[in-house]
Design an enzyme around this catalytic site. Structure first.
Site, short mmCIF file in Angstrom:
data_model
loop_
_atom_site.label_atom_id
_atom_site.label_comp_id
_atom_site.label_asym_id
_atom_site.label_seq_id
_atom_site.Cartn_x
_atom_site.Cartn_y
_atom_site.Cartn_z
N LYS A 183 12.96 -12.10 -11.35
CA LYS A 183 14.09 -11.51 -10.64
C LYS A 183 13.86 -11.68 -9.15
CE LYS A 183 14.77 -7.76 -8.63
NZ LYS A 183 15.54 -8.28 -7.50
N GLU A 259 1.26 -7.67 -4.85
CA GLU A 259 1.11 -8.22 -3.49
C GLU A 259 2.00 -7.38 -2.59
OE1 GLU A 259 -0.90 -10.57 -2.52
OE2 GLU A 259 -1.48 -11.57 -4.37
N CYS A 293 4.30 -10.66 5.32
CA CYS A 293 3.31 -9.63 5.02
C CYS A 293 2.02 -9.91 5.79
CB CYS A 293 3.04 -9.58 3.53
SG CYS A 293 2.60 -11.19 2.88
N GLU A 390 4.69 -1.37 9.23
CA GLU A 390 4.96 -2.81 9.27
C GLU A 390 6.18 -3.05 10.16
OE1 GLU A 390 5.43 -4.05 5.15
OE2 GLU A 390 4.34 -5.89 5.57
N SER A 450 -2.79 -18.95 4.93
CA SER A 450 -2.24 -19.25 3.61
C SER A 450 -2.52 -20.68 3.17
CB SER A 450 -0.73 -19.03 3.60
OG SER A 450 -0.44 -17.73 4.04
P1 NAP Z 1 11.05 -4.61 -1.47
O1 NAP Z 1 12.21 -3.85 -0.95
O2 NAP Z 1 9.88 -3.88 -2.00
O3 NAP Z 1 11.66 -5.59 -2.57
C1 NAP Z 1 10.88 -6.51 -3.26
C2 NAP Z 1 11.52 -6.79 -4.60
O4 NAP Z 1 11.54 -5.60 -5.37
C3 NAP Z 1 12.97 -7.27 -4.52
O5 NAP Z 1 13.19 -8.18 -5.54
C4 NAP Z 1 13.72 -5.98 -4.77
O6 NAP Z 1 15.01 -6.18 -5.29
C5 NAP Z 1 12.86 -5.30 -5.78
N1 NAP Z 1 13.02 -3.85 -5.82
C6 NAP Z 1 13.32 -3.02 -4.80
N2 NAP Z 1 13.34 -1.74 -5.24
C7 NAP Z 1 13.04 -1.78 -6.55
C8 NAP Z 1 12.91 -0.78 -7.57
N3 NAP Z 1 13.09 0.52 -7.31
N4 NAP Z 1 12.59 -1.18 -8.82
C9 NAP Z 1 12.42 -2.49 -9.11
N5 NAP Z 1 12.52 -3.47 -8.19
C10 NAP Z 1 12.84 -3.12 -6.93
O7 NAP Z 1 10.45 -5.58 -0.39
P2 NAP Z 1 11.21 -6.60 0.54
O8 NAP Z 1 11.88 -5.85 1.62
O9 NAP Z 1 12.04 -7.53 -0.27
O10 NAP Z 1 10.01 -7.47 1.11
C11 NAP Z 1 9.27 -7.08 2.22
C12 NAP Z 1 7.97 -6.45 1.80
O11 NAP Z 1 7.25 -7.35 0.96
C13 NAP Z 1 7.04 -6.19 2.96
O12 NAP Z 1 6.42 -4.94 2.81
C14 NAP Z 1 6.01 -7.30 2.86
O13 NAP Z 1 4.78 -6.98 3.44
C15 NAP Z 1 5.90 -7.48 1.40
N6 NAP Z 1 5.38 -8.80 1.06
C16 NAP Z 1 4.10 -8.89 0.58
C17 NAP Z 1 3.55 -10.12 0.29
C18 NAP Z 1 2.16 -10.23 -0.21
O14 NAP Z 1 1.84 -11.28 -0.75
N7 NAP Z 1 1.31 -9.23 -0.08
C19 NAP Z 1 4.33 -11.28 0.47
C20 NAP Z 1 5.62 -11.15 0.96
C21 NAP Z 1 6.14 -9.90 1.24
P3 NAP Z 1 16.30 -6.11 -4.32
O15 NAP Z 1 16.26 -7.32 -3.52
O16 NAP Z 1 17.45 -6.08 -5.24
O17 NAP Z 1 16.18 -4.86 -3.50
#
Ligand code: NAP
Ligand code: MG
Length: 487
Positions: A183, A259, A293, A390, A450
């Site tokens: 997804k 992650e 991230c 962040e 990376s």
């Molecule tokens: P996010 O809001 O946590 O969303 C990530 C994914 O989870 C999206 O597909 C989102 O779907 C889904 N999601 C959100 N709420 C959910 C819930 N309650 N239940 C199930 N799925 C849910 O994060 P983001 O804003 O997309 O990405 C930014 C974050 O990702 C930052 O904190 C960044 O540091 C982190 N990140 C970490 C890494 C790593 O490798 N450590 C790499 C990249 C990014 P929707 O799009 O529909 O909301």
């Protein structure tokens, strides 16, 4: 939109990809995907229901046994074919990422290279899954240790690296013999849909990878996580959502990889090569418009070089070209949405209110599009929110330290531990930092770490597990031990 862009969008499948077929969502529901540089709708795509998501899992479950039994060489060849196709379609994939996510085209091309490399790397690993055989210490039994695929996996990915976050999970899973439901983020689903088409072209059998797009992430992932047929959840995204999914996974003791978020310190010591530190800082901070991230979040600079570092970096930041990622020479595209702009704005205001000095930028750019000026704030004081949260935007925040012990203490003073950066010419200090920094990854005199061949991942609340490297495939394997009598 240009003709080129319209033609590319016409090639993106808009359905759900389930069991090898492109199908509509239940009730024909659709959701719009927008260009963050203009706010315009690019295309409408299927908006899956919980029932659609379960059908995707049905397909993954149905394909699991035969995929696990497929010869490793065949799995490897399919991944290698997908790698070749990603290279062949690099321009399309790059433009698609720029359109849906906003990153400059040159960076999108870089992500195609990086994301594609996971396919090549794990095509090479698929044929090297090995075990152990040996006599037990008593001499009474023969011990066989083998590796089995974990089983059907659910992947939930973020919007900031639309291709790489998908391939970094899909490639090792397929190499290990696992089937997948993925997804992608609601904001950037197009790249994953286009990539699924390439997997079909590479010869991937029906049901091995299934994709659903949805505006209801929680309602659709919940039933999958509680379904006993699902064997693994791999999530990339915020720590807040990761924690929620972990709690759901705990009920079933579901295997997970997480992650999550970061709060990377970027240490500049008094003996650093400042030119190199500035180069590294530009990459570590401004790549992906600061929305990584791995983005450097806190620049901790020795007090004797802090002013000089701030002067040099501010000159560079003030020159950055802001605009739609498709335009020539643009280095900073839009932020992903209004909330991201508001957050950058709040963090800068809070830092300034608490005594920091604004050296350049500092405000949102008038629309259309969700742009924020590349910004430097120096003299950031303890207690400022920008040091804890962040930033996820083009804002570079500088604070100071007096000696190595203080630098290490400040660097480790966070719940996160994904990546750290440090610039020093002192080799012994470099080795001490490897030991002392609480981090999953360390860039020592470099601003980007990376690589598909490296284990990517964090400690503390930055996550569980590693992606890439020799470690990456083990997230999708479980160890089986068999004993047989020695005679
Ligand atoms: P996010 O809001 O946590 O969303 C990530 C994914 O989870 C999206 O597909 C989102 O779907 C889904 N999601 C959100 N709420 C959910 C819930 N309650 N239940 C199930 N799925 C849910 O994060 P983001 O804003 O997309 O990405 C930014 C974050 O990702 C930052 O904190 C960044 O540091 C982190 N990140 C970490 C890494 C790593 O490798 N450590 C790499 C990249 C990014 P929707 O799009 O529909 O909301
Ligand atoms: Mg969301």
């Amino acid at each position: 939109m240009t003709n080129n862009e319209t033609e590319l969008l016409a090639q993106v499948p808009t359905g759900l990809f389930i069991g090898g077929e492109w199908v509509d969502a239940e009730g024909g529901r659709t959701l719009p995907v927008r260009d963050p540089a203009t706010g315009q709708v690019l295309i409408g795509i299927a908006d899956a229901s919980p029932g659609d998501a379960l059908r995707a899992l049905d397909a993954a479950v149905a394909a699991q046994e035969s995929w696990a039994a497929t010869a490793p060489r065949r799995r490897s060849d399919i991944l290698r074919g997908a790698f070749d196709l990603v290279r062949e379609h690099a321009d399309d994939l790059a433009l698609l990422m720029t359109l849906e996510m906003g990153k400059p085209l040159a960076e999108a091309r870089g992500e195609v290279t990086y994301g594609g490399e996971f396919l090549r790397w794990f095509s090479e690993e698929a044929v090297r899954i090995s075990g152990r055989y040996g006599l037990n210490p008593e001499g009474t039994g023969r011990m066989i240790v083998s590796q089995r695929p974990v089983g059907p996996c659910l992947f939930v990915t973020p919007w900031n690296f639309p291709l790489a976050m998908a391939t970094r999970k899909i490639a090792p899973a397929l190499a290990a013999g696992c089937t997948v439901v993925i997804k992608p983020a609601e904001l950037t689903p197009l790249t994953t849909l286009y990539f699924a088409k390439l997997l079909v072209e590479a010869g991937l059998p029906a049901g091995v990878v299934n994709v659903y797009t949805t505006s209801r992430s929680s309602d659709t992932s919940g039933p999958l996580i509680t379904d006993p047929r699902l064997r693994k959840l791999s999530f990339t995204g915020s720590t807040e959502v990761g924690r929620r999914l972990l709690a759901q996974a705990a009920d079933r003791v579901l295997r997970v990889s997480m992650e999550l978020g970061g709060n990377a310190p970027f240490l500049v010591f008094e003996d650093a090569d400042l030119d190199k530190a500035v180069e590294g800082a530009m990459l570590a901070k401004f790549r992906n418009i600061g929305q990584a991230c791995t983005a450097a979040n806190r620049f901790l600079v020795h007090e004797s070089v802090a002013d000089e570092f701030a002067r040099r970096i501010t000159a560079r930041v003030a020159e950055l070209k802001v605009g739609r990622g498709t335009e020539d020479g643009v280095q900073i595209g839009p932020l992903i949405d209004d909330r991201a702009v508001a957050k950058a704005d709040e963090l800068v205001q809070d830092a300034v209110n608490r005594g920091a000095t604004l050296l350049t930028g500092g405000t949102a750019v008038d629309g259309p599009g969700t742009f924020f000026e590349p910004t430097v704030v120096a003299g950031v004081q303890d207690g400022s929110a920008i040091l804890r949260e962040e930033i996820f935007g083009p804002v570079l925040a500088i604070a100071t330290f007096a000696d190595e012990d203080e630098a290490v203490r400040l660097a480790n003073d966070t719940d996160f531990g994904l990546v750290s950066y440090a610039f020093t010419r002192d080799l012994a200090r470099g080795h001490r930092l490897i030991d002392r920094l609480e981090t999953g990854m360390l860039g020592l005199n470099v601003g980007v770490v990376s690589n598909a061949a490296a284990p990517f991942g964090g400690v503390k609340q930055s996550g569980i597990g590693r992606e890439g490297g020799l470690e990456g495939i083990h997230e999708y394997l479980s160890t089986k031990y068999t004993l047989i009598p020695a005679d």
